[in-house]
Write an enzyme that holds these catalytic residues in place. Structure first.
Site, PDB file in Angstrom:
ATOM      1  N   HIS A  81       9.003 -46.771  78.304  1.00  0.00           N
ATOM      2  CA  HIS A  81       8.539 -46.860  76.916  1.00  0.00           C
ATOM      3  C   HIS A  81       9.105 -45.686  76.109  1.00  0.00           C
ATOM      4  O   HIS A  81       9.685 -45.879  75.037  1.00  0.00           O
ATOM      5  CB  HIS A  81       7.011 -46.859  76.857  1.00  0.00           C
ATOM      6  CG  HIS A  81       6.451 -46.593  75.488  1.00  0.00           C
ATOM      7  ND1 HIS A  81       6.438 -47.539  74.495  1.00  0.00           N
ATOM      8  CD2 HIS A  81       5.902 -45.473  74.946  1.00  0.00           C
ATOM      9  CE1 HIS A  81       5.904 -47.018  73.401  1.00  0.00           C
ATOM     10  NE2 HIS A  81       5.575 -45.763  73.634  1.00  0.00           N
ATOM     11  N   ASP A  88      34.361 -47.815  53.621  1.00  0.00           N
ATOM     12  CA  ASP A  88      33.877 -48.084  54.983  1.00  0.00           C
ATOM     13  C   ASP A  88      33.645 -46.740  55.669  1.00  0.00           C
ATOM     14  O   ASP A  88      33.804 -45.690  55.047  1.00  0.00           O
ATOM     15  CB  ASP A  88      34.895 -48.922  55.776  1.00  0.00           C
ATOM     16  CG  ASP A  88      34.208 -49.712  56.893  1.00  0.00           C
ATOM     17  OD1 ASP A  88      33.385 -49.119  57.617  1.00  0.00           O
ATOM     18  OD2 ASP A  88      34.476 -50.918  57.029  1.00  0.00           O
ATOM     19  N   TRP A 102       9.564 -39.630  80.561  1.00  0.00           N
ATOM     20  CA  TRP A 102      10.813 -39.699  79.791  1.00  0.00           C
ATOM     21  C   TRP A 102      11.549 -38.370  79.836  1.00  0.00           C
ATOM     22  O   TRP A 102      12.743 -38.307  79.566  1.00  0.00           O
ATOM     23  CB  TRP A 102      10.556 -40.130  78.352  1.00  0.00           C
ATOM     24  CG  TRP A 102      10.199 -39.034  77.403  1.00  0.00           C
ATOM     25  CD1 TRP A 102       8.949 -38.554  77.171  1.00  0.00           C
ATOM     26  CD2 TRP A 102      11.083 -38.270  76.579  1.00  0.00           C
ATOM     27  NE1 TRP A 102       9.003 -37.534  76.260  1.00  0.00           N
ATOM     28  CE2 TRP A 102      10.295 -37.335  75.865  1.00  0.00           C
ATOM     29  CE3 TRP A 102      12.463 -38.276  76.352  1.00  0.00           C
ATOM     30  CZ2 TRP A 102      10.843 -36.421  74.970  1.00  0.00           C
ATOM     31  CZ3 TRP A 102      12.991 -37.354  75.456  1.00  0.00           C
ATOM     32  CH2 TRP A 102      12.189 -36.448  74.773  1.00  0.00           C
ATOM     33  N   SER A 158      27.721 -42.893  72.948  1.00  0.00           N
ATOM     34  CA  SER A 158      27.489 -43.686  71.750  1.00  0.00           C
ATOM     35  C   SER A 158      27.034 -42.789  70.596  1.00  0.00           C
ATOM     36  O   SER A 158      27.589 -42.852  69.498  1.00  0.00           O
ATOM     37  CB  SER A 158      26.442 -44.759  72.046  1.00  0.00           C
ATOM     38  OG  SER A 158      25.989 -45.328  70.857  1.00  0.00           O
ATOM     39  N   SER A 159      26.050 -41.935  70.866  1.00  0.00           N
ATOM     40  CA  SER A 159      25.520 -41.080  69.798  1.00  0.00           C
ATOM     41  C   SER A 159      26.575 -40.109  69.296  1.00  0.00           C
ATOM     42  O   SER A 159      26.678 -39.860  68.093  1.00  0.00           O
ATOM     43  CB  SER A 159      24.338 -40.259  70.293  1.00  0.00           C
ATOM     44  OG  SER A 159      23.330 -41.096  70.727  1.00  0.00           O
ATOM     45  N   HIS A 166      14.405 -30.307  71.999  1.00  0.00           N
ATOM     46  CA  HIS A 166      13.776 -29.997  70.731  1.00  0.00           C
ATOM     47  C   HIS A 166      14.623 -30.399  69.527  1.00  0.00           C
ATOM     48  O   HIS A 166      14.127 -31.079  68.635  1.00  0.00           O
ATOM     49  CB  HIS A 166      13.262 -28.563  70.628  1.00  0.00           C
ATOM     50  CG  HIS A 166      12.255 -28.502  69.533  1.00  0.00           C
ATOM     51  ND1 HIS A 166      10.999 -29.037  69.667  1.00  0.00           N
ATOM     52  CD2 HIS A 166      12.354 -28.123  68.253  1.00  0.00           C
ATOM     53  CE1 HIS A 166      10.368 -28.965  68.515  1.00  0.00           C
ATOM     54  NE2 HIS A 166      11.166 -28.410  67.633  1.00  0.00           N
ATOM     55  N   GLU A 196      16.515 -32.765  69.532  1.00  0.00           N
ATOM     56  CA  GLU A 196      16.418 -34.222  69.574  1.00  0.00           C
ATOM     57  C   GLU A 196      15.264 -34.742  68.712  1.00  0.00           C
ATOM     58  O   GLU A 196      15.404 -35.755  68.029  1.00  0.00           O
ATOM     59  CB  GLU A 196      16.246 -34.684  71.030  1.00  0.00           C
ATOM     60  CG  GLU A 196      15.842 -36.128  71.223  1.00  0.00           C
ATOM     61  CD  GLU A 196      16.908 -37.126  70.822  1.00  0.00           C
ATOM     62  OE1 GLU A 196      18.078 -36.725  70.700  1.00  0.00           O
ATOM     63  OE2 GLU A 196      16.568 -38.299  70.597  1.00  0.00           O
ATOM     64  N   TYR A 251      14.178 -33.501  66.022  1.00  0.00           N
ATOM     65  CA  TYR A 251      14.585 -33.444  64.617  1.00  0.00           C
ATOM     66  C   TYR A 251      15.670 -34.456  64.321  1.00  0.00           C
ATOM     67  O   TYR A 251      15.801 -34.918  63.184  1.00  0.00           O
ATOM     68  CB  TYR A 251      15.002 -32.021  64.244  1.00  0.00           C
ATOM     69  CG  TYR A 251      13.817 -31.099  64.319  1.00  0.00           C
ATOM     70  CD1 TYR A 251      12.723 -31.322  63.496  1.00  0.00           C
ATOM     71  CD2 TYR A 251      13.748 -30.069  65.231  1.00  0.00           C
ATOM     72  CE1 TYR A 251      11.598 -30.539  63.583  1.00  0.00           C
ATOM     73  CE2 TYR A 251      12.622 -29.272  65.319  1.00  0.00           C
ATOM     74  CZ  TYR A 251      11.545 -29.512  64.493  1.00  0.00           C
ATOM     75  OH  TYR A 251      10.436 -28.742  64.593  1.00  0.00           O
ATOM     76  N   SER A 265      12.885 -39.385  50.994  1.00  0.00           N
ATOM     77  CA  SER A 265      13.363 -38.686  49.794  1.00  0.00           C
ATOM     78  C   SER A 265      14.137 -39.608  48.859  1.00  0.00           C
ATOM     79  O   SER A 265      14.366 -39.264  47.706  1.00  0.00           O
ATOM     80  CB  SER A 265      14.249 -37.505  50.185  1.00  0.00           C
ATOM     81  OG  SER A 265      13.552 -36.639  51.025  1.00  0.00           O
ATOM     82  N   HIS A 310       8.720 -23.767  73.658  1.00  0.00           N
ATOM     83  CA  HIS A 310       7.318 -24.066  73.327  1.00  0.00           C
ATOM     84  C   HIS A 310       6.849 -25.350  73.998  1.00  0.00           C
ATOM     85  O   HIS A 310       5.669 -25.654  73.981  1.00  0.00           O
ATOM     86  CB  HIS A 310       7.078 -24.080  71.803  1.00  0.00           C
ATOM     87  CG  HIS A 310       7.745 -25.203  71.077  1.00  0.00           C
ATOM     88  ND1 HIS A 310       8.155 -25.093  69.780  1.00  0.00           N
ATOM     89  CD2 HIS A 310       8.074 -26.454  71.453  1.00  0.00           C
ATOM     90  CE1 HIS A 310       8.709 -26.245  69.391  1.00  0.00           C
ATOM     91  NE2 HIS A 310       8.667 -27.061  70.395  1.00  0.00           N
ATOM     92  N   HIS A 311       7.774 -26.100  74.589  1.00  0.00           N
ATOM     93  CA  HIS A 311       7.373 -27.281  75.361  1.00  0.00           C
ATOM     94  C   HIS A 311       6.932 -26.893  76.763  1.00  0.00           C
ATOM     95  O   HIS A 311       6.494 -27.743  77.524  1.00  0.00           O
ATOM     96  CB  HIS A 311       8.534 -28.266  75.467  1.00  0.00           C
ATOM     97  CG  HIS A 311       8.931 -28.859  74.150  1.00  0.00           C
ATOM     98  ND1 HIS A 311       8.370 -30.007  73.660  1.00  0.00           N
ATOM     99  CD2 HIS A 311       9.802 -28.444  73.201  1.00  0.00           C
ATOM    100  CE1 HIS A 311       8.896 -30.277  72.474  1.00  0.00           C
ATOM    101  NE2 HIS A 311       9.774 -29.342  72.171  1.00  0.00           N
ATOM    102  N   THR A 335       9.267 -27.163  56.574  1.00  0.00           N
ATOM    103  CA  THR A 335       8.663 -28.495  56.584  1.00  0.00           C
ATOM    104  C   THR A 335       7.672 -28.634  55.435  1.00  0.00           C
ATOM    105  O   THR A 335       7.611 -29.673  54.760  1.00  0.00           O
ATOM    106  CB  THR A 335       7.970 -28.761  57.932  1.00  0.00           C
ATOM    107  OG1 THR A 335       8.870 -28.396  58.977  1.00  0.00           O
ATOM    108  CG2 THR A 335       7.618 -30.225  58.083  1.00  0.00           C
ATOM    109  N   LYS A 337       9.263 -29.347  52.193  1.00  0.00           N
ATOM    110  CA  LYS A 337       9.557 -30.773  52.006  1.00  0.00           C
ATOM    111  C   LYS A 337       8.320 -31.526  51.538  1.00  0.00           C
ATOM    112  O   LYS A 337       8.369 -32.294  50.568  1.00  0.00           O
ATOM    113  CB  LYS A 337      10.074 -31.371  53.307  1.00  0.00           C
ATOM    114  CG  LYS A 337      11.442 -30.868  53.641  1.00  0.00           C
ATOM    115  CD  LYS A 337      11.997 -31.549  54.860  1.00  0.00           C
ATOM    116  CE  LYS A 337      13.500 -31.523  54.839  1.00  0.00           C
ATOM    117  NZ  LYS A 337      14.068 -32.325  53.768  1.00  0.00           N
ATOM    118  N   ARG A 372      -2.402 -36.694  80.031  1.00  0.00           N
ATOM    119  CA  ARG A 372      -1.490 -37.795  79.726  1.00  0.00           C
ATOM    120  C   ARG A 372      -0.865 -38.313  81.012  1.00  0.00           C
ATOM    121  O   ARG A 372      -1.005 -37.700  82.065  1.00  0.00           O
ATOM    122  CB  ARG A 372      -0.407 -37.325  78.744  1.00  0.00           C
ATOM    123  CG  ARG A 372       0.509 -36.284  79.332  1.00  0.00           C
ATOM    124  CD  ARG A 372       1.418 -35.653  78.290  1.00  0.00           C
ATOM    125  NE  ARG A 372       2.537 -36.536  77.940  1.00  0.00           N
ATOM    126  CZ  ARG A 372       3.727 -36.099  77.482  1.00  0.00           C
ATOM    127  NH1 ARG A 372       3.942 -34.802  77.342  1.00  0.00           N
ATOM    128  NH2 ARG A 372       4.683 -36.932  77.175  1.00  0.00           N
TER     129      ARG A 372
END
Lengths: 518, 195
Positions: free
Chosen positions: A66, A95, A136, A162-163, A246, A248, A250, A261, A295-296, A321, A324, A443
């Site tokens: 998931h 294009d 994950w 791909s990315s 991290h 990722e 963002y 926006s 921090h993770h 943040t 924004k 979790r």
């Protein structure tokens, strides 16, 4: 329709940014349902304490797939789909810069997705969970025990290719192909956020490729990067992974900021408040994302100085943040606001993403994180930022630009139903998970103590409603493609931007002669 | 029909892509560079698997000196509980335990504890024990003078034996630490044959 192949060949060989954007979006939508179905299995199992629906390993496989499918299969490709459709339209380019590579970067994706889920159907009993079941984040040494690890690793490699190709293409397009007069600081904010996102992608996707390559050589070629028996260190894995991980997050949220926006100024009928500060805030968030990864892993056993540094750096992200969020609010302030469907999603985004942002701050505080770490509080936090954040922005963006893509207005009544049922149910789904986490429910577990039963049932009911409602979204999209009220070129009253100057539906080739921007 | 301007853009696009590709390759390399970088940071901070190096394990001369100093400052009035945990990595088929679950020691006094291991794998095994001291900041105050973890242990098929650990707790141990946990994980150094 004579200027391009038709049928299946059109889609296989296309180098048209609109075709490729469409394919990205449909791929993402398909993956949203695949990953969503897995979420339904998770919530069904958690409806009651005890084991009812699936066995624990199958449950772990569901949480793992998931997460991976939603991150790499749904959110990221949807954002790339938007970039393909909108970036050339918005900067006045005919294009993407590298159309053939564009085709390639899309067509890798379905194969990567197949490699990711194929192990589910290999080997022994399906219901024992044959796929990856290590979360994950695929922490070593657990992931190293998995017998079909190579499938997972090569799937990640393909996703990375791909990315990276997509990101290179987007950067080249934005830097080289803007219409005359479109200076960097005149670019729509969606283009800006994607430019910065693309730089994040080419900076961290190779690190992800590196970390899975280390896993590969550890498992099959006798190296010991993470294997303690050979002098490696599993904690190293966490550092390298989160150095990718991290930025990722963002990568998933910055384009969402961009979409919101675009939407809010249109329906507030005011230019975006603080455009330049929005650009700098986006860049600041991107920079900070590289220096906060640990921090993770506050509970891994870092020296106090390290914990303090990562705490301060993390909390610092709140500043750009907040810039924004305040700018979006200020854009709406004293605007002639109307509440068309895209605006509803955008406003819900601002509210609900901010909740996710605040819980993120709570998690960033070391002593508090020791209590919250690996609980449902974390699950609630990142679903607020990724579902009511990134996904809501994507849905809002689809409603905002779909009339331009198809030439038809969607069924507004149904779309409002979709919005209200989704917004209410998503809060029923994720809000109680905060309470579960604060009360100590861990979790990634298929069973739980009795006292967590009520909140889990509420959450599951919300999940089933939210999941089911997305079928309505599918119906609305198909209905809109098939027909509907014809829209003007402008689509939304007084909408600003080059994409609203091309005809509706957008022709196969647009901006063949570049428009001039004053 | 390609105009001159679009031909020029094509060239620029390829150049941009080339430059970005260099960034990609460099970042792939950076991912690998994090490995030695991590070791350097751990070494400087004396944490992780470098914690034991700092305690003098690899320098017998310096250690002798440290032990002498500690013994000179021994504190018989202070009691420190040392607990032992034994772990086998990845379902290794061994029996492995400490003969005492915990001992109460005085800082600066030499102690000996025996560990027992038996090889049940049905083949000869070269094993390596990896120690870990908890809490982490007690590591440098816990000195192992003799340990089966210093060298690889060869166990013939079915062999069983006791292995001694001689250690000393430093009198400089911070006052708030009264219990130290020493954990050993045994690793089979031969890679398991793939299925």
């Amino acid at each position: 329709m004579s200027d391009h192949p038709t049928g299946i060949k059109r889609w296989l060989f296309t180098t048209n940014h609109k075709d490729i954007g469409t394919m990205y979006l449909w791929f993402a939508f398909t993956m949203l349902f695949v990953g969503g179905a897995m979420a339904m299995v998770i919530r069904a199992e958690l409806f009651e304490p005890g084991m009812q629906v699936v066995n624990p390993n199958f449950f772990n496989m569901m949480t793992t797939l998931h997460g991976l499918i939603m991150v790499f299969g749904a959110i990221m490709p949807a954002m790339v789909g938007f970039a393909n459709w909108q970036v050339p339209l918005m900067i006045g380019a005919p294009d993407m810069a590298l159309p053939r590579m564009n085709n390639w970067s899309f067509w890798i994706l379905p194969f990567a997705a197949i490699m990711l889920v194929a192990p589910m159907f290999m080997g022994g009993d399906f219901m024992d969970g044959q796929g990856p079941a290590f979360g994950w984040t695929f922490y070593e040494p657990l992931s190293g025990q998995y017998d079909k690890l190579a499938f997972f690793i090569f799937a990640v490699h393909l996703l990375g290719f791909s990315s990276i190709m997509g990101a290179i293409n987007i950067i080249a397009t934005i830097l080289n192909m803007r219409a005359p007069g479109m200076t960097l600081m005149k670019m729509p904010l969606f283009v800006w956020t994607w430019l910065i996102t693309a730089f994040l992608l080419i900076a961290v996707m190779p690190v992800l490729a590196g970390v899975v390559t280390m896993m590969l050589t550890d498992k099959y070629f006798g190296t010991s990067f993470f294997d303690a028996a050979g002098g490696g260190d599993p904690v190293l894995f966490q550092h390298v992974f989160w150095f990718f991980g991290h930025p990722e997050v963002y990568i998933m949220i910055l384009p969402a900021f961009g979409i919101v926006s675009q939407i809010i100024p249109t329906f507030a009928r005011k230019p975006l408040f603080g455009y330049a500060s929005m650009v700098y805030a986006t860049a600041a968030i991107a920079f900070l994302s590289f220096i906060v990864w640990a921090h993770h892993m506050f509970t891994v056993g870092m020296p106090a100085a390290g914990e303090l540094y990562f705490m301060y750096a993390t909390v610092m992200i709140a500043v750009p943040t907040a810039v924004k969020v305040f700018n979006w609010t200020a854009t709406m302030w004293k605007g002639s606001m109307t509440f068309e469907v895209p605006m509803l999603w955008a406003i819900a985004f601002v509210f609900l993403f901010t909740i996710g942002g605040f819980t993120g701050l709570m998690l960033g505080v070391v002593p508090v994180d020791f209590q919250y770490h690996d609980t449902y509080f974390v699950v609630a936090h990142f679903h607020y930022v990724l579902v009511t954040g990134a996904l809501f922005a994507i849905i809002g963006g689809v409603y905002y630009w779909m009339p331009k893509w198809t030439g038809n207005m969607f069924d507004i009544t149904l779309a409002k139903w979709h919005f209200w049922v989704s917004t209410i149910s998503v809060n029923i789904l994720f809000f109680p998970q905060h309470f579960l986490g604060l009360a100590g429910m861990p979790r990634r577990i298929p069973d739980y103590a009795l006292q967590f039963a009520e909140f889990n049932q509420i959450s599951s009911i919300g999940a089933f409603i939210f999941g089911g409602t997305q079928l309505l979204f599918l119906y609305i999209i198909i209905k809109c493609i098939k027909g509907g009220d014809k829209v003007s070129d402008e689509v939304w009253e007084d909408a600003k931007g080059l994409e609203w100057e091309v005809p509706s539906p957008a022709p196969y080739h647009t901006h063949v002669t570049p428009p001039t921007v004053k | 029909m390609e105009t001159e301007a679009s031909a020029k853009t094509r060239v620029t696009n390829k150049k941009t892509a080339g430059k970005l590709l260099i960034v990609v390759v460099a970042m792939f390399g950076f991912g690998y560079a994090l490995v030695p970088l991590y070791d350097v940071v751990c070494q400087v901070l004396g944490i992780g698997r470098f914690a034991d190096i700092e305690s003098g394990k690899y320098d017998p001369k310096a250690q002798e000196q440290i032990v002498k100093e500690m013994a000179a400052n021994k504190d018989l009035t202070r009691n420190v509980t040392v607990e032992f945990i034994t772990v086998l990595n990845g379902g290794m088929k061994w029996e492995f335990k400490s003969l005492q679950k915990e001992v109460v020691v005085h800082p600066g006094v030499m102690n000996t504890v025996d560990f027992y291991a038996k090889n049940l794998t049905g083949r000869d095994v070269i094993a390596q024990a990896v120690p870990r001291v908890l809490p982490g900041n007690a590591t440098k105050y816990f000195t192992k003078i003799e340990c089966f973890c210093f060298t690889q242990q060869i166990f013939k098929k079915g062999e069983a034996r006791n292995m001694p650990l001689r250690f000393m707790v430093s009198p400089a141990l911070p006052k708030n630490i009264n219990t130290i946990t020493l954990s050993y994980t045994f690793f089979d150094t031969q890679p398991v044959a793939l299925k």
